[in-house]
Each structure stands twice: as C-alpha cells, then as structure tokens.
Design a protein around this motif. Sequence first.
Motif, short mmCIF file in Angstrom:
data_model
loop_
_atom_site.label_atom_id
_atom_site.label_comp_id
_atom_site.label_asym_id
_atom_site.label_seq_id
_atom_site.Cartn_x
_atom_site.Cartn_y
_atom_site.Cartn_z
N SER A 1 0.85 -1.19 0.00
CA SER A 1 0.00 0.00 0.00
C SER A 1 0.89 1.25 0.00
O SER A 1 2.08 1.17 0.34
N PRO A 2 0.34 2.42 -0.36
CA PRO A 2 1.16 3.65 -0.38
C PRO A 2 1.85 3.94 0.95
O PRO A 2 3.02 4.33 0.97
N LEU A 3 1.12 3.76 2.07
CA LEU A 3 1.73 4.03 3.38
C LEU A 3 2.83 3.02 3.70
O LEU A 3 3.87 3.38 4.28
N ASP A 4 2.60 1.77 3.31
CA ASP A 4 3.63 0.75 3.54
C ASP A 4 4.89 1.05 2.75
O ASP A 4 6.01 0.81 3.23
N ARG A 5 4.74 1.57 1.53
CA ARG A 5 5.91 1.90 0.71
C ARG A 5 6.77 2.96 1.38
O ARG A 5 8.00 2.93 1.30
N LYS A 6 6.12 3.92 2.04
CA LYS A 6 6.87 4.97 2.74
C LYS A 6 7.56 4.41 3.98
O LYS A 6 8.70 4.77 4.29
N LEU A 7 6.87 3.50 4.68
CA LEU A 7 7.44 2.95 5.90
C LEU A 7 8.63 2.05 5.62
O LEU A 7 9.61 2.05 6.38
N SER B 1 -1.24 -5.64 7.32
CA SER B 1 -0.38 -4.69 6.64
C SER B 1 0.54 -4.04 7.66
O SER B 1 0.24 -4.00 8.87
N LEU B 2 1.67 -3.53 7.19
CA LEU B 2 2.63 -2.90 8.10
C LEU B 2 2.01 -1.69 8.79
O LEU B 2 2.23 -1.46 9.99
N THR B 3 1.21 -0.93 8.05
CA THR B 3 0.57 0.25 8.62
C THR B 3 -0.37 -0.13 9.76
O THR B 3 -0.37 0.52 10.82
N GLN B 4 -1.16 -1.18 9.57
CA GLN B 4 -2.07 -1.63 10.63
C GLN B 4 -1.31 -2.04 11.89
O GLN B 4 -1.70 -1.68 13.00
#
Length: 322
Positions: A65-71, A92-95
């Motif tokens: 996901s876009p947020l995961d790509r940044k993280l 997901s990493l964000t979750q």
Amino acid sequence: MEEYYIYFLGLLFVAVFFVSQAFLLPTAGKRVKNSTISKRLKESQSVLDKESRTLLNEQYLKSLSPLDRKLVSFGFFSNMKKNLELAGLSWSLTQVVIVTSMIQLCFILTLVFFSQPLYVSVPVSFIFWLILSFYVVKKTASRLSKFEEQFPEALDIMKRMLIVGSPITQAFNEVGNELSDPIASEFKNTFNLLNYGYDLRLAIMQMVERNPTVSMFAFSSAVLLQKETGGNLSENLDKVSKVLRGRFKLGRKIKTLSAESKMSAWILILVPFVVFIVLNVVNPEFMAPLYNDPRGLKMIFIGIVGIVLGALWIRKIINFEV
C-alpha cells in the motif's frame, strides 16, 4: 515501597516471558542465515543484472500500500514487514504500527493516571513491541516448519510431473493444486509469475526470500544448477527429497532424545519463581525485605539476568542444527 514492588512484578513478568520463549520456539523451521548453500545462492543473486534486480524490487513495492511503501524506506520497518511476510500474517505494516502504537500510548496514559513517572512508563510500554516481535518469530517458525514438512511431498509431485514430460511450470501448478497452505500458495504464486513470462531465476529467488529454509535452498540450487548446466532435474529432485526425509528423521530423533533435558531445564528455571510465590503467600513478612530493601532489588535483578542467560545457554546446548 509499593512502587518497588510494582517494578519487581514487571521485571518478573519480563523474565518469565523471555524464559518461556527460549524453550517454546521450535527447533524445526528456523530461518537459514549462514549456511554454505545460502552463501552460494546470494552469490548467484549478486550476479543478476541491474534490470533484473530492479524488476524484483518494483514487483515487491507494487504489492504494498502507499503508506507501507513509505514505511519500508526505513530499515526498522522494512525488516518488520519482511518478518510479517515470513510469518504468513495478512496484516499490513501500517495496521501493525498503528495498533501497536495505540496500545502503547494507552498503556502509558494508564500508568501516568496511577501516578507512575514517565521515565518508567515509557520504557516499560515498549514491552508490547517485544511481545509482537516474539509472536511474529513464533508464527514464522511454525509456518516454516510446516512448509518444510510438506516439501518432500511437493518434490515427489514435481518429479512425477517431469517424468511424464510436463514442463516445470505445470509442475509448480500441480503442487499448488494438490497440497495445502503454506506450500500451496507459494507454488501457485510462482506458477502465476512464470505464466506471465517471469524469469525462472527471479521467481525462484522470490520463493527463497519468502521461505529461507534449508529445504528451499536445496531445491533452488538444484533447479538453478539444472537451468545453467543441464541434466536430469527429476533425478536431482528425487535425491533432494530423500536427503530431506532423512534430515527430518534425524531431527525427530534428536528432538525425542533432548525432551528430558528440556523438561529438566524447565524445572530448574521455574523453581525460583514457584518458591518465591509460595513463600510470599505463606509468610509475606519473611519475603518483604527482598523487595523493600534496595539491596534485595539488586539481588533480584542479578538473579533474573542469570536465569535468562542460563535458559538461553541451555537452549543452545540442547538444540542441534540438522
């Protein structure tokens, strides 16, 4: 002195948690890091052209996901994401980051509400990240263990498909249809990649990254060697299957012989905690100086550190690489 008592109980919990994890993690299904076959595979991966490596990275980033790509641009979160994938978790990493951070924040606010200082509340709150890490490690070990148990059967299916003249692509598909997860989804995913024109080397490399086990390294070496030098792949897979079955047989024998040692270790490590709890219930005044006096707290801390180190040392002695 009630504050010292709370700190002691927290330290006791952490010690018991570390000790239990030191023995509950299975010896099978561990990730391979420093084996000779792992080094050879990494050397093979390092000679891939720049375009192929870029394709591998782009394919991985597209699935996030876009947020995961940044993280994942940060090393800590990148390793966390890979560990979640190894564990077979669909989170997901964000979750994971948001939920764990919220739990940590609520825990800090709760401790502050009960008049605990921030310099104690904040460090103690990181125990939730530690619990998450141990949970992921345990799930990873369980998944890789099951993956390795299924692998010889998968090799037998591939061998039969190759003997009757089917291409290796169809052999991957047959394994995905015949077996259950986690190995079915891995081979099915690789079949889909090969169907879309993906290079066999890149597809195998991705399988190894998702399943860094001895079985997977042996399989990938056999396939890549056959691709580069030729030979009878079905015969090579048959030999690999026999070696893996012999390895599992030896591993189970070692596990049986070391069961008594593990039970003895459990008893020796848990006896101090049991004695403390019993004495604290029967005669609290006798145990009060242990956590009311600063010298008693130092003794407790040194004892817990010794127990944890001893547990890890015993685990090192009774666990064998097969």
